[in-house]
Design an enzyme around this catalytic site. Structure first.
Site, mmCIF file in Angstrom:
data_model
loop_
_atom_site.group_PDB
_atom_site.id
_atom_site.type_symbol
_atom_site.label_atom_id
_atom_site.label_comp_id
_atom_site.label_asym_id
_atom_site.label_seq_id
_atom_site.Cartn_x
_atom_site.Cartn_y
_atom_site.Cartn_z
ATOM 1 N N LYS A 1 0.811 -1.235 0.000
ATOM 2 C CA LYS A 1 0.000 0.000 0.000
ATOM 3 C C LYS A 1 0.837 1.275 0.000
ATOM 4 C CE LYS A 1 -3.184 -2.788 0.015
ATOM 5 N NZ LYS A 1 -3.449 -3.259 -1.320
ATOM 6 N N GLU B 1 -2.718 7.199 7.847
ATOM 7 C CA GLU B 1 -3.613 7.957 6.959
ATOM 8 C C GLU B 1 -4.563 8.779 7.812
ATOM 9 O OE1 GLU B 1 -5.967 5.752 4.106
ATOM 10 O OE2 GLU B 1 -4.180 4.808 3.257
ATOM 11 N N HIS C 1 -16.828 -5.282 5.678
ATOM 12 C CA HIS C 1 -16.053 -5.354 4.434
ATOM 13 C C HIS C 1 -16.630 -6.333 3.421
ATOM 14 C CE1 HIS C 1 -13.245 -2.810 6.482
ATOM 15 N NE2 HIS C 1 -13.148 -3.685 7.454
ATOM 16 N N ARG D 1 -8.152 -7.549 -10.570
ATOM 17 C CA ARG D 1 -8.912 -8.743 -10.979
ATOM 18 C C ARG D 1 -10.278 -8.317 -11.489
ATOM 19 N NH1 ARG D 1 -9.893 -8.206 -5.339
ATOM 20 N NH2 ARG D 1 -12.094 -7.711 -5.051
HETATM 21 C C1 MV4 Z 1 -10.172 4.067 5.278
HETATM 22 C C2 MV4 Z 1 -11.388 4.491 5.863
HETATM 23 C C3 MV4 Z 1 -11.448 5.783 6.338
HETATM 24 N N1 MV4 Z 1 -10.366 6.599 6.249
HETATM 25 N N2 MV4 Z 1 -9.133 4.916 5.190
HETATM 26 C C4 MV4 Z 1 -11.357 -0.522 4.741
HETATM 27 C C5 MV4 Z 1 -10.819 -1.538 3.822
HETATM 28 C C6 MV4 Z 1 -9.563 -0.998 3.315
HETATM 29 N N3 MV4 Z 1 -9.442 -1.319 1.935
HETATM 30 C C7 MV4 Z 1 -9.623 0.472 3.539
HETATM 31 N N4 MV4 Z 1 -10.727 0.710 4.392
HETATM 32 C C8 MV4 Z 1 -11.012 1.939 4.873
HETATM 33 N N5 MV4 Z 1 -10.009 2.847 4.794
HETATM 34 C C9 MV4 Z 1 -9.233 6.148 5.676
HETATM 35 N N6 MV4 Z 1 -8.173 6.957 5.613
HETATM 36 C C10 MV4 Z 1 -12.447 3.579 5.915
HETATM 37 C C11 MV4 Z 1 -12.256 2.297 5.420
HETATM 38 C C12 MV4 Z 1 -13.391 1.407 5.482
HETATM 39 C C13 MV4 Z 1 -14.033 0.972 4.305
HETATM 40 C C14 MV4 Z 1 -13.626 1.349 3.041
HETATM 41 C C15 MV4 Z 1 -14.263 0.905 1.905
HETATM 42 C C16 MV4 Z 1 -15.355 0.069 2.023
HETATM 43 C C17 MV4 Z 1 -15.801 -0.327 3.235
HETATM 44 C C18 MV4 Z 1 -15.151 0.108 4.406
HETATM 45 C C19 MV4 Z 1 -15.611 -0.280 5.660
HETATM 46 C C20 MV4 Z 1 -14.970 0.148 6.788
HETATM 47 C C21 MV4 Z 1 -13.847 0.977 6.696
#
Ligand code: MV4
Length: 496
Positions: free
Chosen positions: A116, A200, A235, A292
């Site tokens: 990442k 972040e 998720h 993918r």
């Molecule tokens: C975040 C966020 C809020 N702020 N990053 C969750 C999975 C991972 N791919 C990144 N995720 C998140 N990153 C920042 N800076 C909230 C999430 C997140 C989320 C993101 C996309 C879809 C569903 C989610 C569920 C919970 C938290």
């Protein structure tokens, strides 16, 4: 073009790939585990080969056996579907070295997007907005705390090797920093064998918007607009839409351009998805790239008219993309509901067992991608998704109406499903308004569950009233009353 494709997957996505092969006149070769002897993908493929016991690591994740089989049966290419080997750079490299073609990106592109911090640095250099934060792992906690103070709490600690929600921790203020730092590091080491973590800024209840891209091996890149994927729990996505009603034309122009920049930055080819978080002010930030084909690709196919899987196969064989950017437009609105075998009203417990009855919806503007039918068994070995139900219409409101109609036509017995839960979500005022973020389900769960109880008790009262009326009626006449209001009468028809 390829003559024979080995499909290294199972369930609905294996069927989806088999169908594309048939449409293209390519021989489809399925692999199946002992648990999938009678599965639809095993029966529908032109040929099917037993690969091993039910456990995934002994069957669908048996790298050596799959490649050896591909060679023996004379396959030219391997389609990984999603999950399993689809984003495994070591597997892809193994396929590349074996002389077979992997229907997907290069192992190099997958590796570039896998870490990442490195991916964020690459995006920063290529005009793709990233969430404010570090692009390198934390080396000193003193420096890290200074940085956190500068961008402002709350922050998120994330594992550099992470993704999909694992190895992530929110920190509300500096007092929590040290203990959270140690805990996230431990988690990251355990989950990814790499304890690098970075910072972040925490974005509160953003939308999850993703852009579908596709590229060929000749340097041509196209996007197929965005999908709205905020309706999720732990998720696990539940409902997806295309396009997003929240994304206006100007924002769409910017986010699709950013997505194409992301794909170009890692020399991408084949189908891929760039995930973004989108704030209430419509600013968006790169989150990660899914290298993918995705579960929710059908909504994009419905609004664009492009067959993504056929395009993937064609591109992998060396052809150019079959369409120009200005030839694709958004047509209408599509919604996908994922039908899971789970008890949504009882802690979302997975529900295993044999599907006894199975009737799926059909009719105008309904698309079903199902991996199961009557007699299929939902086991603990694999994903509990029964089907993906999509509806298409000219507007979101009409697509929702068609979705309600279609959901009501489902009749599944033997396992508990989330169909009633889905009906409640799509009728929720916020879902209709489009004013929701990734917290939607968690924030509204008690609301939704209490609506379910109310509907149930109304049903009981109504049923009692109807019964009383029926008894009264039957005492006068022997006619059968066909006016019982029940949106799903499968139980009656099957004498259950
Ligand atoms: C975040 C966020 C809020 N702020 N990053 C969750 C999975 C991972 N791919 C990144 N995720 C998140 N990153 C920042 N800076 C909230 C999430 C997140 C989320 C993101 C996309 C879809 C569903 C989610 C569920 C919970 C938290």
């Amino acid at each position: 073009m390829f003559k024979k494709i080995l499909i290294a997957n199972r369930g609905e996505i294996a069927l989806r790939i088999i169908r594309a092969c048939k449409d293209l006149g390519i021989t489809s070769a399925a692999i199946y585990s002992e648990a999938d002897k009678k599965s639809l993908h095993t029966r529908f493929a032109d040929e099917a080969h037993l690969i091993g016991p039910p456990q995934s690591d002994k069957s669908y994740l048996n790298k050596e056996k799959i490649i050896k089989l591909a060679r023996e049966i004379g396959a030219d290419a391997i389609h990984p579907g999603y999950g399993f080997f689809s984003e495994n750079a070591d597997f892809i490299e193994f396929v590349e070295k074996s002389g077979l073609t992997f229907i997907g990106p290069s192992s190099e592109s997958v590796r570039m997007m896998g870490i990442k911090t490195a991916a964020r640095q690459l995006m920063k250099e290529n005009n793709v907005p990233i969430v404010p934060g570090l692009t390198e792992p934390i080396k000193s906690t003193i420096e890290a705390k200074k940085f956190a103070k500068k961008i402002g709490y709350p922050i998120l600690l994330k594992a550099s090797a992470g993704g999909g929600g694992k190895g992530m921790r929110k920190i509300a203020g500096e007092l929590e920093f040290d203990s959270a730092f140690e805990a996230t590091k431990r988690e990251a080491l355990k989950a990814f064998a790499d304890d690098s973590i970075y910072i972040e800024k925490f974005i509160e209840n953003p939308k999850h918007i993703e852009v579908q891209v596709i590229a060929d091996k000749h340097g041509n890149y196209r996007h197929l607009f965005e999908r709205e994927c905020s309706i999720q729990r732990r998720h696990q996505k539940i409902i997806e839409e295309a396009p997003s009603e929240f994304v206006d034309d100007k924002t769409r122009e910017k986010i699709t351009e950013a997505a194409l920049n992301a794909a170009k930055a890692c020399n991408y080819f084949n189908a891929g998805t760039i995930e973004f978080l989108m704030d209430s002010d419509k600013s968006f930030y790169f989150l990660e790239m899914n290298t993918r084909l995705q579960v929710e690709h059908p909504v994009t196919e419905l609004i664009s008219g492009i067959d993504l899987v056929a395009e993937q196969i064609s591109i992998a064989s060396g052809n150019k993309i079959s369409f120009d950017q200005n030839e694709v437009n958004i047509s209408g609105y599509a919604i996908e509901c994922r039908i899971y075998a789970e008890d949504s009203f009882n802690g979302f417990l997975p529900s295993t067992g044999v599907i006894a009855h199975y009737n799926q919806p059909s009719g105008p503007d309904v698309r079903i991608d199902a991996g199961c039918n009557a007699g299929s068994e939902i086991t603990m070995f694999y994903d509990p998704m029964i089907a993906k139900l999509c509806t298409w219409a000219n507007s979101k409101q009409q697509a929702i109406k068609k979705m309600l109609r279609a959901l009501s036509e489902f009749y599944i017995s033997g396992v508990i499903t989330n169909i009633e839960f889905l009906k409640l979500i799509i009728q929720h005022p916020d879902f209709n308004n489009g004013t929701y973020g990734i917290n939607f389900i968690d924030s509204n769960i008690s609301d939704i569950l209490s609506t379910a109880e109310k509907v149930e008790s109304d049903d009981k009262e109504e049923a009692a009233a109807i019964l009383a009326a029926l008894i009264k009626y039957e005492s006068i006449s022997n006619n059968v009353d066909n006016s019982i209001k029940n949106e799903n009468r499968w139980g009656e028809l099957n004498n259950e």
